[in-house]
Each structure stands twice: as C-alpha cells, then as structure tokens.
Design an enzyme around this catalytic site. Sequence first.
Site, PDB file in Angstrom:
ATOM      1  N   ASP A  73       3.119  -4.625   8.531  1.00  0.00           N
ATOM      2  CA  ASP A  73       1.898  -3.821   8.439  1.00  0.00           C
ATOM      3  C   ASP A  73       0.724  -4.794   8.421  1.00  0.00           C
ATOM      4  OD1 ASP A  73      -0.388  -2.540   7.457  1.00  0.00           O
ATOM      5  OD2 ASP A  73       0.778  -1.094   6.308  1.00  0.00           O
TER       6      ASP A  73
ATOM      7  N   PHE B  86       0.877  -1.162   0.000  1.00  0.00           N
ATOM      8  CA  PHE B  86       0.000   0.000   0.000  1.00  0.00           C
ATOM      9  C   PHE B  86       0.918   1.215   0.000  1.00  0.00           C
ATOM     10  CE2 PHE B  86      -2.628   3.305   1.899  1.00  0.00           C
ATOM     11  CZ  PHE B  86      -3.749   3.201   1.103  1.00  0.00           C
TER      12      PHE B  86
ATOM     13  N   ARG C 150     -12.646  -5.531  -5.817  1.00  0.00           N
ATOM     14  CA  ARG C 150     -12.172  -6.029  -4.538  1.00  0.00           C
ATOM     15  C   ARG C 150     -13.357  -6.298  -3.621  1.00  0.00           C
ATOM     16  NH1 ARG C 150      -8.116  -2.874  -0.416  1.00  0.00           N
ATOM     17  NH2 ARG C 150     -10.081  -1.825   0.014  1.00  0.00           N
TER      18      ARG C 150
ATOM     19  N   TYR D 292      -9.854   0.423  11.433  1.00  0.00           N
ATOM     20  CA  TYR D 292     -11.165   0.745  10.841  1.00  0.00           C
ATOM     21  C   TYR D 292     -11.592  -0.241   9.774  1.00  0.00           C
ATOM     22  CZ  TYR D 292      -7.957   3.395   7.773  1.00  0.00           C
ATOM     23  OH  TYR D 292      -6.917   3.790   6.964  1.00  0.00           O
ATOM     24  N   LYS D 293     -10.808  -1.299   9.591  1.00  0.00           N
ATOM     25  CA  LYS D 293     -11.205  -2.320   8.617  1.00  0.00           C
ATOM     26  C   LYS D 293     -11.877  -3.464   9.373  1.00  0.00           C
ATOM     27  CE  LYS D 293      -7.330  -0.971   5.625  1.00  0.00           C
ATOM     28  NZ  LYS D 293      -8.047  -0.296   4.541  1.00  0.00           N
TER      29      LYS D 293
END
Lengths: 395, 395
Positions: free
Chosen positions: B195, B126, B369, B220-221
Amino acid sequence: MSDLRERAEALDTADELAAHRGMFALDDTVYLDGNSLGALPAHVPDRMRDVLTRQWGELRIRSWDESGWWTAPERIGDRIAPLVGAGPGRIVVGDSTSVNVFKAVVAASRLAAGGRDEILVDATTFPTDGYIAASAARMTGHRLVPVAPADVPDALGPRTALVLLNHVDYRTGRLHDLPGLTAAAHAAGALAVWDLCHSAGALPVGLDAHGVDLAVGCTYKYLNGGPGSPAFLYVAERHQAAFDSPLPGWTSHADPFAMTPGYTPAEGSVRGRVGTPDILSMLALEASLDVWDGVRVDTVRAKSLALTDFFLECVAAYVPAGRVVPVTPFAHAERGSQVSLRCEDAPAVMAELIARGVVGDLRRPDILRFGFTPLYVGFADAERAARVLAEVVAV
Amino acid sequence: MSDLRERAEALDTADELAAHRGMFALDDTVYLDGNSLGALPAHVPDRMRDVLTRQWGELRIRSWDESGWWTAPERIGDRIAPLVGAGPGRIVVGDSTSVNVFKAVVAASRLAAGGRDEILVDATTFPTDGYIAASAARMTGHRLVPVAPADVPDALGPRTALVLLNHVDYRTGRLHDLPGLTAAAHAAGALAVWDLCHSAGALPVGLDAHGVDLAVGCTYKYLNGGPGSPAFLYVAERHQAAFDSPLPGWTSHADPFAMTPGYTPAEGSVRGRVGTPDILSMLALEASLDVWDGVRVDTVRAKSLALTDFFLECVAAYVPAGRVVPVTPFAHAERGSQVSLRCEDAPAVMAELIARGVVGDLRRPDILRFGFTPLYVGFADAERAARVLAEVVAV
C-alpha cells in the site's frame, strides 16, 4: 407542416415539464442518448468552480467537515431516495454500479436463509451484472443460474438464495414487473435484488412499497449526474442491521476516526460505504439533482410514455415498412423510457443519424437505441428523430 | 532574526523546487496536511470547466471517444507509473484504495502457490487495509495473521500466500523496507502486496526494480489529485496474464461493447478496471499530474528529508523538552515524508495550531501529524510551524 409536426407542437405547448429543458446545456441536437449519459444541467460548472476553488483550494482539508464532504454519500442518497420510492437513510451513494452489484449480491447471499445455494441472475442482463454476480457466486460458494426474467417464477425454489434482476432491459427497453417478481421471490423464501440503472429517474420504482430487499442504480443516465458519477446502493430498513458488506472499508465504520484494528459497522445506509468518497464526481451529482426540485416522478413517467408512444407513431408513419422493427414493447406496463429498433444496417444508420444531429446509440449488432429523458426531450425532438431516421434509411 | 530563520531563508533560496509552490493555490497558511489532502494545483479549475462545459456539456456521449474518457484509467495510470518506478501498462486508476486492496489481496491469494492458506497483514496498518484484508480472507478461505512489519520475516512460512504491507505508516511516518520485505516474502514463496498511499509522490518506490507483485495507492495525498480522487492498482508484468480479479466489471472485458454474457478479461492493466470510470474525479487528477512535468522523484525525496530534518531540528530548538516526543524515526532510511509528534494534549494543541495558521492533523489519541509535500512546502514553513507549536504548547 405535417399533421405529426403540428401535433408535436401542440404536445410541447401543453407539456408541464417543457420549461425544464432550459435548465440543461443543450443545442439544436436531438439528444436521445440520455440513457447512456444524461445532459449537463447548466448550473453545474459554476457549482463545481466553487467546489474546486473555495472548498478544495481555500478550505482544503477543512472541507471534510465544513463543506459537508464527509457526509455526502448518505446526504446525496437521501436526495435520490424519493425518486425511487425509498425512505431516508436507506440509500448511500458511492463506487460504480459494478462494485455495488458485488456488495448487494454478496450481502443478499448472507442475508438469505441457510442452505440456499443458488443465485438466479437475469440472463439478458447488462453484462457487468452477470460478470459480477458470477464472481460473487464463486466467492460465496453459490451456484449461478442465468434465467430469462419471464422464467424467474418457475426457476425460484427452495434452493434460491436471491435473484438479481434489471428493472429495465438496457438493450430492448423492456420494463420488468418489479412488484410481481419481488413478491414471487419472497413467496419462494428468496431475496430480490434490483438493478435500477435504466429506471431511476425515468419511472416510479417504489422500492419500499414493493418490499425490494436490495437495489443498485447508476446516476449518470436519467439522473444526469455526469460521466461515471457514483452509483447508489439501497438496503431495505429491515435488512440494515444484518447487512454484512464484502467491502467493509473504513468509511463504513461506526467510528472511522478511531482507526481501530477491529471493524464495527456503522448503522443505516452508511454501512454500504467503502473508501474515501470521490468528492468531485459526487458533488457534481449533488448539484445536478437540483433539476428535480418540485418534479414528481409520476409526471415524468406520464411524459415518457407519451413521448415514446409518439415516437413509435412517427416511426410507423415515416419509416418504410420493414426497415426497422421495434423491439421495445408497446404495452405501457412493459416499457421503460427508451425505444429500441432492430435494423439490419444499424451501425451505418446510427452513424448517419448522429451526423445529422440525432444522437441515439448502437447496441451491437443491430439495435438502434433512443432514450427519452422527459426533463429535456420534447415531442418535436421525437418527431424530428423519426423523420431523420426515415430519410437515412431511405438512402 | 534567529539563526534558524536565516537558515530557512537560505535553504529556500537554494531550493530547486521552490518555484513549484507557485503552481498551487496556497495562501499564507502553513499547509502541512498534504498527506491527507494535497493542495489544489491552480490550473485545475480551468481544466475542469472545459471538461464540464465542452466535454460533457457539448460533446456529451461523444467524449467517451473524442475526449479520451474511455481510456483515462490506463492513460492516467501510465502518468503515475514513473513516479512509483513502474513501466507503462502496469498501473490502472479507478475506485477507492479500499476497493483496490480487495482486488489486490484476492488476486494475490489466487496467484499464490496452492496450499498456502495464510495472509499476513501489517498489524499497524491504516485500518481499511486490515478490514478489507479480513473480508478478502473470509471470502477466499484464508486465515488472516496480523503481524508488526518488523516481525514479518519471522512470520513468513510455507503457509504464507501473501503479505500486505504499508510502505509508510500513516500514523508514525515510519518507512518500511520495501525491497527487503519483498525479497523476504519471495524467499518464503509468498507474494508481496504494498500500500503506497503515503509514499507515492513522496519518495522513490521502485515497484518494478524491487519485484513487487501487486500494489495499491491513493492519489489525493502527495499526488494532489483532489478530494477522494481515484486510487491506483499496480500489477507486475509477470502476473498480468494470470491476474484474476474478484471484481470483473464490464470495463475490464476484452471487448466491452460486445456485451457478451461470458466474461473474457482484457490484457494488461485494463484487467484491473471494474465499472464506468468516474470521469470528473479522474480528469481532475490527470490535470493535477501536470505539476510533475520535469520533476524527478529523487529531487523530491532529497528535499523531503531536508525539510523533515530541519523541522525536527527546529522543534528540538524551540519546543520545551518533554512537551512533544517525535515518533517518526530519525534515520532517513526509516522516514517517510511526515513528522509525527506524540503530545499529551494533542487535540487541543492541533486545534490551536490550526487557529494560528499551521495546518497539520490529529491522529487520536495523542499524535500531531505534519506532512511535508516538497512541491509546495518550504523551509520557512517548517521553521514557522515549529515556532508556532512552541508558542502553543508553552501556554
């Protein structure tokens, strides 16, 4: 009723900001700690219920666009801008003050002319600024030079890259000469970076007018944004194209959703962004800023000075001589929006004040600190605080 | 009813996590974007009303002590710890993932043995990790070497200070071999920084068990902490005494309220703190974590694999051959909790899927996705998503 109580009543009656108190969730406490945590604007919980239940709960991911989440950092920055004398597109909201100090000090060291290897930092600063500036200096290869603000003009020289100063000293309440010290830094070929934590929302700052290079500030004191609400970063327009952040996170990219391996910074204040913005804290701040609609900072400043003048007068009248010693300057040009009193038994005195409904705070070892937020503190509050203080120290 | 629909129904009936869906604010949308923004746990708005009206509005400054605001970063870190296989006192919550990547990479470079001047970074990462690692490398004098994760073992050498890797690739959903790559880094004398944005809350991580040195992750995922909720930082116990943060803000000080000019770091995870914590975002995260009470990550992982297997099977059964190509590995050991499908007209297809109530997201230029959050996504959702996808691509 005493003369001072009558005067307080008259002053409150004449106060054009008096009605603003009704916008806040306040009880009969005298709340003089708004320079630590501003009071809750009463409409914020309902606004946050909408953010939580509709924006997050129903729209979910769509809110990044449809509820304006993505652009919140720069949009809220533009709401704060007029309160500190900045044009649009120069302020971005996000991260803590400490993180923004790091961005500002490193970026300023990179903007400075070559060969300048010293960073001057206010030796009396709120400590995080000094800790972070030391880390920035270590990482950029600069030498950190702690200097009392009054000595800054003499300390500036051909080796000075930048100076990091507080607009208002968190402990004493002393207001430093932002226009003069900024001009002195510039005359020496250095940049001026200001920490506005204790001035934003309390008095006029004039960032653009005084040619400040970079600035940071917090939003949970006089801006009432909520506990730990995101801080802000100001970058003067003339520096934006060369602003080189040490924290070039993806949301400061010119095209973040391209997700390219190479970093190309966005234009304008957006370049000061780092990661995904903390939307809940940020939108509570945005809602809170509604209390500023139609309010002029000059009006706030005039009331602030009148309040602190009056409080000092009440303290002098009520409190036995020698029990407390004001350390905040009497001169208006040198006073922020707080009054600090040195008191030998400050911890015990503040605990008792709080127990009696007068909330200030303690700065160890011996400072009683009283913040005056003109949007919700009145003259009767000032009089009562001084009166209760006199009762407490008389015990 | 088709065979796959019947199977979905049976699988949902047998699902021991099925009842968890009722804890979330969900409608009849098939929400497969929890790997971007987790759904709202339904009890959070009421908890936040208490935080806003009572803790901020009534207790105000007292809440730093009385409502536990001050210790929230380490307390919430300890709530997350068991979900990623960490002991207590090793995780602290705060700041964005990007800021934590900066802390972790700089700190790891300082923990590394002398003379090692290279930082390996996942070339497929990312992008914020790469941007921030590049900034960290620039400031610490290291050379940044982008490497595909599969090539990391060959790229490790006597010059490698550390390697920064993603546990799950955000684009392809590929799960990387955390135990193996960590061991390879250690064998080469380097540190491993991970990560966990796309694995925390989705699958077992085993930070302590696998000897990971430092890690960061977002909340927050799969942890459903709310938009932009604070990230976390893990520091292995053996590194804590020497952990040397590039962002030594005042709240990481051993005695923050002494406000001394010199910085003395606190012990333990607290050393990873920086500035004043963003309490509103942080306490929404804390409330959200209640949905994990009594849930084992192994159970979540088993359901995640069953869901993604079933979705791939439905896609294969429903979607005309060649219209979409899975890029997420079929092997369980290489799969995170998402399925990514390459699709020539992905932007138009995703827009139409969303219009028809199946919410995934797009990663430009051609990736559809779909994230599967086992706490609230069921097998009927997976079947419906594949069925609607088939309808959309058939047009």
